[in-house]
Design a protein around this motif. Structure first.
Motif, PDB file in Angstrom:
ATOM      1  N   GLY A  37     -41.536 -14.610 -56.959  1.00 23.01           N
ATOM      2  CA  GLY A  37     -42.485 -13.510 -57.123  1.00 23.01           C
ATOM      3  C   GLY A  37     -42.583 -13.037 -58.561  1.00 23.01           C
ATOM      4  N   GLU A  38     -41.456 -12.886 -59.226  1.00 23.42           N
ATOM      5  CA  GLU A  38     -41.474 -12.474 -60.636  1.00 23.42           C
ATOM      6  C   GLU A  38     -42.088 -13.549 -61.524  1.00 23.42           C
ATOM      7  OE1 GLU A  38     -40.648  -9.724 -62.657  1.00 23.42           O
ATOM      8  OE2 GLU A  38     -40.775  -8.741 -60.714  1.00 23.42           O
ATOM      9  N   LEU A  39     -41.806 -14.808 -61.225  1.00 28.12           N
ATOM     10  CA  LEU A  39     -42.386 -15.910 -61.995  1.00 28.12           C
ATOM     11  C   LEU A  39     -43.910 -15.902 -61.867  1.00 28.12           C
ATOM     12  CD1 LEU A  39     -41.843 -18.601 -63.607  1.00 28.12           C
ATOM     13  CD2 LEU A  39     -42.004 -19.728 -61.402  1.00 28.12           C
ATOM     14  N   VAL A  40     -44.408 -15.795 -60.651  1.00 30.96           N
ATOM     15  CA  VAL A  40     -45.861 -15.769 -60.424  1.00 30.96           C
ATOM     16  C   VAL A  40     -46.473 -14.528 -61.067  1.00 30.96           C
ATOM     17  CG1 VAL A  40     -47.621 -15.526 -58.623  1.00 30.96           C
ATOM     18  CG2 VAL A  40     -45.783 -17.200 -58.356  1.00 30.96           C
ATOM     19  N   GLY A  41     -45.837 -13.380 -60.902  1.00 32.74           N
ATOM     20  CA  GLY A  41     -46.357 -12.144 -61.483  1.00 32.74           C
ATOM     21  C   GLY A  41     -46.384 -12.185 -63.002  1.00 32.74           C
ATOM     22  N   ALA A  42     -45.315 -12.659 -63.615  1.00 31.28           N
ATOM     23  CA  ALA A  42     -45.268 -12.743 -65.082  1.00 31.28           C
ATOM     24  C   ALA A  42     -46.294 -13.752 -65.589  1.00 31.28           C
ATOM     25  CB  ALA A  42     -43.864 -13.131 -65.545  1.00 31.28           C
ATOM     26  N   PHE A  43     -46.460 -14.865 -64.863  1.00 26.26           N
ATOM     27  CA  PHE A  43     -47.459 -15.862 -65.254  1.00 26.26           C
ATOM     28  C   PHE A  43     -48.855 -15.241 -65.234  1.00 26.26           C
ATOM     29  CE2 PHE A  43     -50.742 -18.838 -63.984  1.00 26.26           C
ATOM     30  CZ  PHE A  43     -50.650 -19.792 -64.983  1.00 26.26           C
ATOM     31  N   PHE A  44     -49.231 -14.618 -64.126  1.00 25.37           N
ATOM     32  CA  PHE A  44     -50.574 -14.040 -64.027  1.00 25.37           C
ATOM     33  C   PHE A  44     -50.794 -12.927 -65.046  1.00 25.37           C
ATOM     34  CE2 PHE A  44     -50.943 -15.680 -59.526  1.00 25.37           C
ATOM     35  CZ  PHE A  44     -51.858 -16.649 -59.865  1.00 25.37           C
ATOM     36  N   TRP A  45     -49.792 -12.120 -65.269  1.00 19.76           N
ATOM     37  CA  TRP A  45     -49.918 -11.015 -66.231  1.00 19.76           C
ATOM     38  C   TRP A  45     -50.147 -11.568 -67.645  1.00 19.76           C
ATOM     39  CZ3 TRP A  45     -51.035  -6.193 -66.641  1.00 19.76           C
ATOM     40  CH2 TRP A  45     -50.673  -5.468 -67.774  1.00 19.76           C
ATOM     41  N   ALA A  86     -49.017  -6.219 -54.356  1.00 22.34           N
ATOM     42  CA  ALA A  86     -48.773  -7.445 -53.606  1.00 22.34           C
ATOM     43  C   ALA A  86     -47.358  -7.986 -53.755  1.00 22.34           C
ATOM     44  CB  ALA A  86     -49.772  -8.517 -54.038  1.00 22.34           C
ATOM     45  N   ILE A  87     -46.825  -7.967 -54.965  1.00 20.68           N
ATOM     46  CA  ILE A  87     -45.535  -8.604 -55.233  1.00 20.68           C
ATOM     47  C   ILE A  87     -44.421  -7.584 -55.420  1.00 20.68           C
ATOM     48  CG2 ILE A  87     -44.344 -10.236 -56.764  1.00 20.68           C
ATOM     49  CD1 ILE A  87     -47.074 -11.387 -57.488  1.00 20.68           C
ATOM     50  N   GLY A  88     -44.765  -6.365 -55.772  1.00 20.85           N
ATOM     51  CA  GLY A  88     -43.772  -5.328 -56.042  1.00 20.85           C
ATOM     52  C   GLY A  88     -42.755  -5.104 -54.934  1.00 20.85           C
ATOM     53  N   PRO A  89     -43.161  -5.056 -53.659  1.00 17.67           N
ATOM     54  CA  PRO A  89     -42.171  -4.852 -52.604  1.00 17.67           C
ATOM     55  C   PRO A  89     -41.156  -5.991 -52.480  1.00 17.67           C
ATOM     56  CG  PRO A  89     -44.369  -4.340 -51.803  1.00 17.67           C
ATOM     57  CD  PRO A  89     -44.530  -4.959 -53.158  1.00 17.67           C
ATOM     58  N   ILE A  90     -41.513  -7.173 -52.985  1.00 16.30           N
ATOM     59  CA  ILE A  90     -40.607  -8.323 -52.900  1.00 16.30           C
ATOM     60  C   ILE A  90     -39.642  -8.358 -54.072  1.00 16.30           C
ATOM     61  CG2 ILE A  90     -40.512 -10.854 -52.880  1.00 16.30           C
ATOM     62  CD1 ILE A  90     -43.349 -10.749 -51.643  1.00 16.30           C
ATOM     63  N   THR A  91     -40.138  -8.018 -55.271  1.00 12.34           N
ATOM     64  CA  THR A  91     -39.336  -8.216 -56.480  1.00 12.34           C
ATOM     65  C   THR A  91     -38.928  -6.933 -57.190  1.00 12.34           C
ATOM     66  OG1 THR A  91     -41.227  -8.278 -57.974  1.00 12.34           O
ATOM     67  CG2 THR A  91     -40.619 -10.337 -56.912  1.00 12.34           C
ATOM     68  N   TYR A 118     -63.220  -4.995 -72.545  1.00 14.78           N
ATOM     69  CA  TYR A 118     -62.777  -4.620 -71.206  1.00 14.78           C
ATOM     70  C   TYR A 118     -61.374  -5.115 -70.886  1.00 14.78           C
ATOM     71  CZ  TYR A 118     -67.694  -3.594 -70.787  1.00 14.78           C
ATOM     72  OH  TYR A 118     -68.939  -3.091 -70.993  1.00 14.78           O
ATOM     73  N   PHE A 119     -60.626  -5.570 -71.879  1.00 14.98           N
ATOM     74  CA  PHE A 119     -59.325  -6.137 -71.545  1.00 14.98           C
ATOM     75  C   PHE A 119     -58.353  -5.092 -71.006  1.00 14.98           C
ATOM     76  CE2 PHE A 119     -58.528  -5.169 -76.004  1.00 14.98           C
ATOM     77  CZ  PHE A 119     -57.213  -4.745 -76.017  1.00 14.98           C
ATOM     78  N   GLY A 120     -58.498  -3.847 -71.400  1.00 16.45           N
ATOM     79  CA  GLY A 120     -57.641  -2.794 -70.850  1.00 16.45           C
ATOM     80  C   GLY A 120     -57.882  -2.602 -69.363  1.00 16.45           C
ATOM     81  N   LEU A 121     -59.116  -2.625 -68.954  1.00 12.04           N
ATOM     82  CA  LEU A 121     -59.461  -2.517 -67.539  1.00 12.04           C
ATOM     83  C   LEU A 121     -58.933  -3.722 -66.773  1.00 12.04           C
ATOM     84  CD1 LEU A 121     -60.960  -1.028 -65.275  1.00 12.04           C
ATOM     85  CD2 LEU A 121     -63.006  -2.301 -65.935  1.00 12.04           C
ATOM     86  N   ALA A 122     -59.094  -4.908 -67.353  1.00  5.80           N
ATOM     87  CA  ALA A 122     -58.605  -6.125 -66.701  1.00  5.80           C
ATOM     88  C   ALA A 122     -57.088  -6.074 -66.530  1.00  5.80           C
ATOM     89  CB  ALA A 122     -59.005  -7.353 -67.517  1.00  5.80           C
ATOM     90  N   GLN A 123     -56.378  -5.624 -67.550  1.00  2.00           N
ATOM     91  CA  GLN A 123     -54.920  -5.542 -67.445  1.00  2.00           C
ATOM     92  C   GLN A 123     -54.496  -4.522 -66.395  1.00  2.00           C
ATOM     93  OE1 GLN A 123     -53.948  -4.812 -71.580  1.00  2.00           O
ATOM     94  NE2 GLN A 123     -53.199  -6.898 -71.782  1.00  2.00           N
ATOM     95  N   GLY A 124     -55.156  -3.387 -66.382  1.00  2.00           N
ATOM     96  CA  GLY A 124     -54.812  -2.358 -65.397  1.00  2.00           C
ATOM     97  C   GLY A 124     -55.045  -2.812 -63.971  1.00  2.00           C
ATOM     98  N   MET A 125     -56.174  -3.463 -63.729  1.00  2.00           N
ATOM     99  CA  MET A 125     -56.474  -3.953 -62.383  1.00  2.00           C
ATOM    100  C   MET A 125     -55.511  -5.067 -61.970  1.00  2.00           C
ATOM    101  SD  MET A 125     -58.855  -2.043 -61.330  1.00  2.00           S
ATOM    102  CE  MET A 125     -59.595  -2.855 -59.938  1.00  2.00           C
ATOM    103  N   ALA A 126     -55.212  -5.967 -62.897  1.00  2.00           N
ATOM    104  CA  ALA A 126     -54.288  -7.058 -62.582  1.00  2.00           C
ATOM    105  C   ALA A 126     -52.891  -6.518 -62.281  1.00  2.00           C
ATOM    106  CB  ALA A 126     -54.227  -8.055 -63.738  1.00  2.00           C
ATOM    107  N   LEU A 127     -52.424  -5.590 -63.094  1.00  2.00           N
ATOM    108  CA  LEU A 127     -51.090  -5.037 -62.868  1.00  2.00           C
ATOM    109  C   LEU A 127     -51.029  -4.263 -61.561  1.00  2.00           C
ATOM    110  CD1 LEU A 127     -48.244  -4.721 -63.953  1.00  2.00           C
ATOM    111  CD2 LEU A 127     -48.996  -2.671 -65.139  1.00  2.00           C
ATOM    112  N   THR A 128     -52.050  -3.485 -61.267  1.00  2.00           N
ATOM    113  CA  THR A 128     -52.067  -2.723 -60.012  1.00  2.00           C
ATOM    114  C   THR A 128     -52.029  -3.660 -58.810  1.00  2.00           C
ATOM    115  OG1 THR A 128     -53.294  -0.925 -61.045  1.00  2.00           O
ATOM    116  CG2 THR A 128     -53.390  -1.068 -58.650  1.00  2.00           C
TER     117      THR A 128
END
Length: 156
Positions: A26-34, A74-79, A59-69
């Protein structure tokens, strides 16, 4: 104590009910996507429609915020949802166990390295354009000799 006993909500930690393999993945996938999303949104130099070069993306700030949220949901409860080694390291500084910190460091750095490699392969034209521009700049510098200019390279 200042947070009324709720400070654990702000410290990422791998839940005891989750296996270390799931947390690492989960952390690997999350860090990759981020990292991949951040690289594409903030540093992309070519407009796909017309091949025009441009700098930045408003718009990169909006993209980062939406991706992180979405990743935290999705992954936060696992990792624990760190996606960044620095954030995953907060626990030991706040008196928590350091046993799962390695997951955030290894998976985070590996995810970032994979994202960088994928970005480099996907956007190879940006790197070729950069090399061409640098070569042209060096050639211009060598041909515009000014008397007494120490930066002029006379070896061509």
């Amino acid at each position: 104590a200042a947070l009324g006993g709720r400070e654990a909500a702000f410290v990422p930690a791998v839940p005891s009910s989750v296996g270390i393999g799931r947390a690492f993945t989960g952390e690997l996938v999350g860090a990759f996507f981020w990292a991949y999303m951040s690289l594409n949104a903030a540093t992309r130099r070519r407009d796909e429609a017309g091949g025009r070069k441009h700098m930045g993306n408003g718009y990169f700030g909006l993209a980062q915020g939406m991706a992180l949220t979405s990743m935290v949901c999705a992954i936060g409860p696992i990792t624990g949802g760190a996606f960044n080694p620095a954030i995953g390291t907060m626990g030991p500084f706040l008196g928590r166990s350091a046993s799962g910190v390695w997951v955030y460091w290894v998976a985070g750095l590996l995810g970032g390295a994979l994202a960088t490699a994928c970005y480099r392969v996907q956007n190879f034209q940006d790197f070729e354009d950069q090399q061409e521009a640098q070569s042209e700049h060096e050639a211009d510098k060598a041909t515009t000799a000014e008397p007494g200019n120490p930066e002029v390279n006379l070896e061509v």
